[in-house]
Design a protein around this motif. Structure first.
Motif, PDB file in Angstrom:
ATOM      1  N   ARG A 108      -3.294   3.674  -1.363  1.00  0.00           N
ATOM      2  CA  ARG A 108      -4.543   3.108  -0.856  1.00  0.00           C
ATOM      3  C   ARG A 108      -4.759   3.417   0.618  1.00  0.00           C
ATOM      4  NH1 ARG A 108      -6.390   3.946  -4.833  1.00  0.00           N
ATOM      5  NH2 ARG A 108      -8.323   3.261  -3.922  1.00  0.00           N
ATOM      6  N   ARG A 123       0.870  -1.168   0.000  1.00  0.00           N
ATOM      7  CA  ARG A 123       0.000   0.000   0.000  1.00  0.00           C
ATOM      8  C   ARG A 123       0.909   1.220   0.000  1.00  0.00           C
ATOM      9  NH1 ARG A 123      -5.372  -1.530   1.183  1.00  0.00           N
ATOM     10  NH2 ARG A 123      -6.037   0.538   1.778  1.00  0.00           N
ATOM     11  N   ARG A 167      -8.951  -1.438  -2.473  1.00  0.00           N
ATOM     12  CA  ARG A 167      -7.703  -1.852  -3.135  1.00  0.00           C
ATOM     13  C   ARG A 167      -7.603  -1.335  -4.565  1.00  0.00           C
ATOM     14  NH1 ARG A 167      -3.904  -4.305  -0.781  1.00  0.00           N
ATOM     15  NH2 ARG A 167      -4.275  -5.554   1.067  1.00  0.00           N
ATOM     16  N   HIS A 168      -8.743  -1.146  -5.245  1.00  0.00           N
ATOM     17  CA  HIS A 168      -8.759  -0.691  -6.631  1.00  0.00           C
ATOM     18  C   HIS A 168      -9.773   0.431  -6.764  1.00  0.00           C
ATOM     19  CE1 HIS A 168      -6.388  -4.178  -7.732  1.00  0.00           C
ATOM     20  NE2 HIS A 168      -7.222  -4.917  -7.026  1.00  0.00           N
ATOM     21  N   GLU A 169      -9.521   1.331  -7.700  1.00  0.00           N
ATOM     22  CA  GLU A 169     -10.465   2.417  -7.966  1.00  0.00           C
ATOM     23  C   GLU A 169     -11.817   1.823  -8.355  1.00  0.00           C
ATOM     24  OE1 GLU A 169     -10.208   5.952  -7.886  1.00  0.00           O
ATOM     25  OE2 GLU A 169      -8.540   5.297  -6.651  1.00  0.00           O
ATOM     26  N   THR A 170     -12.865   2.474  -7.892  1.00  0.00           N
ATOM     27  CA  THR A 170     -14.222   2.022  -8.246  1.00  0.00           C
ATOM     28  C   THR A 170     -14.973   3.143  -8.943  1.00  0.00           C
ATOM     29  OG1 THR A 170     -15.076   2.730  -6.112  1.00  0.00           O
ATOM     30  CG2 THR A 170     -14.337   0.451  -6.278  1.00  0.00           C
ATOM     31  N   PRO A 179      -1.948   5.608  -7.100  1.00  0.00           N
ATOM     32  CA  PRO A 179      -1.244   4.396  -6.664  1.00  0.00           C
ATOM     33  C   PRO A 179      -1.476   4.071  -5.188  1.00  0.00           C
ATOM     34  CG  PRO A 179       0.297   6.207  -6.711  1.00  0.00           C
ATOM     35  CD  PRO A 179      -1.010   6.735  -7.253  1.00  0.00           C
TER      36      PRO A 179
END
Length: 104
Positions: free
Chosen positions: A80, A35, A101-104, A78
């Motif tokens: 989190r 992270r 963890r990932h862009e939504t 990048p």
């Protein structure tokens, strides 16, 4: 990237102000680079003047609800784990926010 990650972002805040549970849960993935630290300060009407911040975080049960707007969030794509500068109970504070963890 590294300055935000380790100095003004969440790592330094956790080391100095986090409790044992927060440090043991959040610091290892930050140290391993799994992270990346994010720093959110700048606002449309305040720039980086912390005395003029309008973003607030209010406790609701075990969570905080954040209301406001940030600009120029360093390392957001990048990163989190964020050190979000906001007002909590009418005082300037840094809220550590775990983003998905990932862009939504």
């Amino acid at each position: 990237l590294q300055g935000v990650h380790g100095c003004i972002g969440p790592v330094n805040q956790l080391v100095h102000f986090g409790n044992d549970e927060q440090r043991s849960r959040l610091l290892p993935p930050l140290a391993r680079g799994e992270r990346i630290g994010v720093f959110g300060l700048t606002e449309p009407n305040a720039g980086s003047d912390v005395s003029q911040l309008r973003t607030t975080a209010a406790r609701e049960g075990d969570d905080y609800v954040v209301t406001g707007e940030k600009l120029f969030i360093t390392n957001l794509l990048p990163g989190r784990t964020m050190g979000l500068v906001c007002r909590i109970e009418n005082q300037t504070a840094v809220l550590i926010v775990e983003l998905p963890r990932h862009e939504t």
